[in-house]
Design a protein around this motif. Structure first.
Motif, short mmCIF file in Angstrom:
data_model
loop_
_atom_site.label_atom_id
_atom_site.label_comp_id
_atom_site.label_asym_id
_atom_site.label_seq_id
_atom_site.Cartn_x
_atom_site.Cartn_y
_atom_site.Cartn_z
N SER A 44 85.11 37.07 66.16
CA SER A 44 86.22 37.06 65.20
C SER A 44 87.31 36.07 65.60
O SER A 44 88.10 35.63 64.75
CB SER A 44 86.81 38.46 65.06
N ALA A 45 87.37 35.72 66.89
CA ALA A 45 88.39 34.77 67.36
C ALA A 45 88.04 33.33 67.01
O ALA A 45 88.90 32.45 67.12
CB ALA A 45 88.57 34.92 68.87
N PHE A 46 86.79 33.09 66.63
CA PHE A 46 86.35 31.74 66.29
C PHE A 46 85.83 31.74 64.85
O PHE A 46 84.66 32.07 64.60
CB PHE A 46 85.26 31.25 67.26
N PRO A 47 86.68 31.41 63.89
CA PRO A 47 86.28 31.44 62.48
C PRO A 47 85.02 30.62 62.22
O PRO A 47 84.85 29.52 62.74
CB PRO A 47 87.49 30.81 61.77
N GLY A 48 84.12 31.22 61.44
CA GLY A 48 82.87 30.55 61.10
C GLY A 48 81.74 30.81 62.06
O GLY A 48 80.59 30.44 61.80
N SER A 49 82.04 31.43 63.22
CA SER A 49 80.98 31.71 64.19
C SER A 49 80.05 32.79 63.66
O SER A 49 80.40 33.56 62.77
CB SER A 49 81.59 32.14 65.53
N ALA A 50 78.87 32.86 64.25
CA ALA A 50 77.88 33.87 63.86
C ALA A 50 77.56 34.75 65.06
O ALA A 50 77.48 34.27 66.20
CB ALA A 50 76.60 33.20 63.36
N LEU A 51 77.40 36.05 64.81
CA LEU A 51 77.04 36.99 65.86
C LEU A 51 75.62 37.48 65.62
O LEU A 51 75.33 38.08 64.58
CB LEU A 51 78.00 38.17 65.86
N LEU A 52 74.74 37.21 66.57
CA LEU A 52 73.35 37.65 66.49
C LEU A 52 73.18 38.87 67.39
O LEU A 52 73.44 38.81 68.59
CB LEU A 52 72.41 36.52 66.94
N GLN A 53 72.76 39.97 66.80
CA GLN A 53 72.56 41.22 67.54
C GLN A 53 71.09 41.38 67.88
O GLN A 53 70.22 41.28 67.02
CB GLN A 53 73.03 42.41 66.71
N GLN A 54 70.81 41.64 69.17
CA GLN A 54 69.44 41.94 69.59
C GLN A 54 69.36 43.43 69.90
O GLN A 54 70.14 43.95 70.70
CB GLN A 54 69.07 41.13 70.83
N ASP A 55 68.44 44.12 69.26
CA ASP A 55 68.33 45.57 69.38
C ASP A 55 67.64 45.92 70.69
O ASP A 55 66.44 46.23 70.73
CB ASP A 55 67.58 46.14 68.18
N SER A 56 68.41 45.86 71.77
CA SER A 56 67.87 46.13 73.10
C SER A 56 69.00 46.62 73.99
O SER A 56 70.17 46.57 73.63
CB SER A 56 67.23 44.87 73.70
N VAL A 57 68.61 47.09 75.17
CA VAL A 57 69.57 47.46 76.20
C VAL A 57 69.56 46.37 77.26
O VAL A 57 68.50 45.95 77.71
CB VAL A 57 69.20 48.81 76.85
N GLY A 58 70.74 45.90 77.66
CA GLY A 58 70.76 44.95 78.75
C GLY A 58 71.91 43.98 78.68
O GLY A 58 72.60 43.85 77.67
N HIS A 59 72.09 43.29 79.77
CA HIS A 59 73.20 42.35 79.96
C HIS A 59 72.72 40.95 79.61
O HIS A 59 71.85 40.40 80.29
CB HIS A 59 73.66 42.42 81.42
N THR A 60 73.26 40.37 78.56
CA THR A 60 72.90 39.08 77.94
C THR A 60 71.62 39.26 77.12
O THR A 60 70.60 39.74 77.64
CB THR A 60 72.71 37.92 78.94
N ALA A 61 71.68 38.88 75.87
CA ALA A 61 70.58 39.15 74.95
C ALA A 61 69.30 38.42 75.33
O ALA A 61 68.21 38.99 75.31
CB ALA A 61 70.99 38.75 73.52
N LEU A 62 69.41 37.14 75.70
CA LEU A 62 68.21 36.34 75.93
C LEU A 62 67.37 36.88 77.07
O LEU A 62 66.14 36.85 77.02
CB LEU A 62 68.60 34.88 76.21
N PHE A 63 68.02 37.41 78.11
CA PHE A 63 67.29 37.83 79.30
C PHE A 63 67.20 39.34 79.47
O PHE A 63 66.54 39.82 80.38
CB PHE A 63 67.93 37.21 80.54
N ALA A 64 67.88 40.10 78.60
CA ALA A 64 67.80 41.55 78.70
C ALA A 64 66.42 42.06 78.29
O ALA A 64 65.91 43.02 78.86
CB ALA A 64 68.87 42.20 77.82
N ALA A 65 65.84 41.44 77.27
CA ALA A 65 64.52 41.83 76.78
C ALA A 65 63.97 40.68 75.96
O ALA A 65 64.71 39.99 75.26
CB ALA A 65 64.61 43.09 75.92
N GLY A 66 62.67 40.43 76.04
CA GLY A 66 62.07 39.35 75.27
C GLY A 66 62.14 39.62 73.78
O GLY A 66 61.85 40.72 73.32
N SER A 67 62.53 38.63 73.00
CA SER A 67 62.58 38.76 71.55
C SER A 67 62.25 37.42 70.92
O SER A 67 63.04 36.47 71.03
CB SER A 67 63.96 39.24 71.09
N ASN A 68 61.11 37.35 70.26
CA ASN A 68 60.75 36.11 69.56
C ASN A 68 61.79 35.77 68.50
O ASN A 68 62.11 34.60 68.28
CB ASN A 68 59.37 36.24 68.91
#
Length: 497
Positions: free
Chosen positions: A422-446
């Protein structure tokens, strides 16, 4: 390819250390080590307010793009977090996997931030490795474990802060800060002949990316809390992650989860029984020349780290099962894999009473860990450079940011990711449905990888509300039939936050 790349990694790290000792490289004379990897030292001002007052040398490594010049997409800089984790080691480990995701039209750049690892100025509070090891061996993970834990930690880190002041003979600590790292990144971007930064940051790397975007918006975690050392938010999702462990262990069944019992609440009760047991009688571990003692505090830290990657849930379950019978082998192996040195954050004036009040205000069974621990450690830090960045972050960037977060994110919550977006207008938030710290490395998601690739390849942002499933649930099974990269494929540093 990975085997040969890994063997080159050892050579390159040794090469960088020699180059730094000799101060024999600068950005204009990049040393080619092999056909795909280059290494150099980027010379930048130590103090950007006085550019002629000496330099810092930033160790940089680059996995080269493998396309024709007409298709070249520029460099993508990586930061793995820490703060202070080695971007060199991170890039050597993950760049061969990330480049196919980003696209081989990009150079992948890893660098060690000033003051740490292979970069200069060399900074250390302690005179010897033995002095450092002896100090950090006394650190406590859960400052709510006893009534003495927080006051003693506070006193220790007043000493730590005073040592830093007394031993800052060359004033180099005054210039080792996140805002100067952001300035270093801009210098390196410009040295590449580029105008804008392309960046992937994990953990503290997201704070670095947000700060860069704030300072240089046309160049382009609860960030304000980070820069003001108010990190109570860090434990907000840990109880949710712990509950997910209980729930998914039960639903997975005894074949998949070694710590299985008749209900999630019974699994929780069994863990509480282990806590009580190791408080009364810590478990000794000896195997050959390796030895340790598994105390309540060591167990709490192990659980905290395991909750950052749901792929660790089966190992955690096996370790807890062993502890329930007095066998510490499995949990020790997990501890040995995950423990990392503590990290640093901004200064504060908190005293013991204020910190105790902060801890009491946190509605979590992990209230004395993570954020409160870091706030206590930083309470004695008195080196405060003039003009140091204290927030807030935010601004209109020349290109919208992509921010990713797990649904349940120990250390940096999904709520914090929404606040940053919300602090950066126009940015996008991608939610990964997993548990863990940092989305890319918390769990594999194609799904996550595909959105990340699309963002770097052509600037495509995911639609608002996009939620990516993890490929594999915590205790096995399949969420996504398409094969993909497992987080365990990435040899990541174990980060505190």
């Amino acid at each position: 390819m990975f085997r040969s790349f890994k063997s080159q990694a050892f050579f390159l790290l040794a090469f960088l250390k020699v180059a730094i000792a000799q101060e024999s490289f600068d950005w204009s004379t990049v040393g080619s080590i092999c056909s795909h990897i280059t290494a150099t030292l980027a010379q930048v001002p130590l103090n950007y307010s006085e550019p002629d007052g000496g330099t810092a040398a930033i160790a940089v490594i680059k996995l080269n793009a493998t396309v024709e010049a007409s298709q070249y997409g520029g460099p993508i800089f990586l930061n793995p977090g820490g703060p202070g984790a080695s971007g060199i080691s991170f890039a050597l480990g993950v760049a061969p996997f990330l480049q196919p995701v980003f696209g081989n039209q990009f150079d992948i750049i890893g660098f060690d931030p000033r003051g740490v690892n292979n970069s200069t100025p060399k900074t250390s509070i302690f005179r010897t490795e033995e002095e450092s090891s002896a100090w950090f061996a006394q650190d406590v993970t859960d400052l709510n474990s006893t009534k003495e834990a927080l006051p003693e930690a506070w006193a220790r880190y007043q000493v730590f802060g005073q040592l830093a002041q007394n031993r800052n003979d060359d004033n180099s600590l005054n210039f080792v800060s996140t805002d100067n790292v952001a300035r270093d990144m801009l210098s390196m971007v410009e040295a590449f002949g580029e105008e804008k930064l392309q960046f992937y940051g994990a953990s503290y790397g997201t704070a670095l990316g947000a700060l860069f975007s704030t300072m240089f918006p046309v160049r382009c975690l609860d960030m304000d809390g980070y820069f003001n050392n108010d990190m109570k938010f860090m434990v907000e999702d840990i109880d949710k992650a712990m509950q997910t462990f209980f729930d998914t262990c039960h639903s997975a069944g005894p074949q998949a989860c070694a710590f299985y019992d008749s209900s999630p609440s019974q699994i929780e009760a069994n863990l509480e029984a282990i806590y009580d047991s190791v408080r009364k009688q810590p478990i000794p571990y000896v195997s050959g020349d390796t030895f340790s003692i598994i105390t309540y505090d060591v167990l709490r830290e192990t659980i905290l780290l395991a909750l950052r990657e749901q792929a660790h849930f089966p190992e955690l379950a096996a370790g807890l099962k062993g502890l329930s019978t007095g066998n510490g082998t499995s949990i020790f192996q997990l501890i040995n894999e995950m423990l990392a040195p503590p990290s640093e954050a901004g200064p504060t004036a908190d005293d013991v009473l204020q910190l105790q009040s902060d801890m009491a205000s946190i509605n979590s069974t992990f209230a004395g860990t993570e954020g409160l621990q870091i706030m206590t450690y930083c309470s004695g830090w008195k080196i405060r450079p003039e003009g140091r960045f204290n927030g807030p972050v935010g601004g209109n960037t020349s290109f919208p940011l992509l921010i990713m977060s797990s649904t349940i994110a120990p250390c940096h919550t999904f709520c914090s990711a929404k606040k940053t977006s919300s602090a950066f207008p126009g940015s996008a938030l991608l939610q990964q449905d997993s548990v863990g710290h940092t989305a890319l490395f918390a769990a594999g998601s194609n799904c996550t990888l595909q959105h990340l690739a699309a963002y770097f390849a052509n600037g495509t942002l995911p639609e608002e509300g996009t939620i990516c499933p993890a490929n594999i649930p915590p205790f096995g099974g399949v969420n996504n039939t398409t094969s993909g990269i497992s987080p365990r494929s990435f040899p990541l540093p174990r980060l505190r936050h």
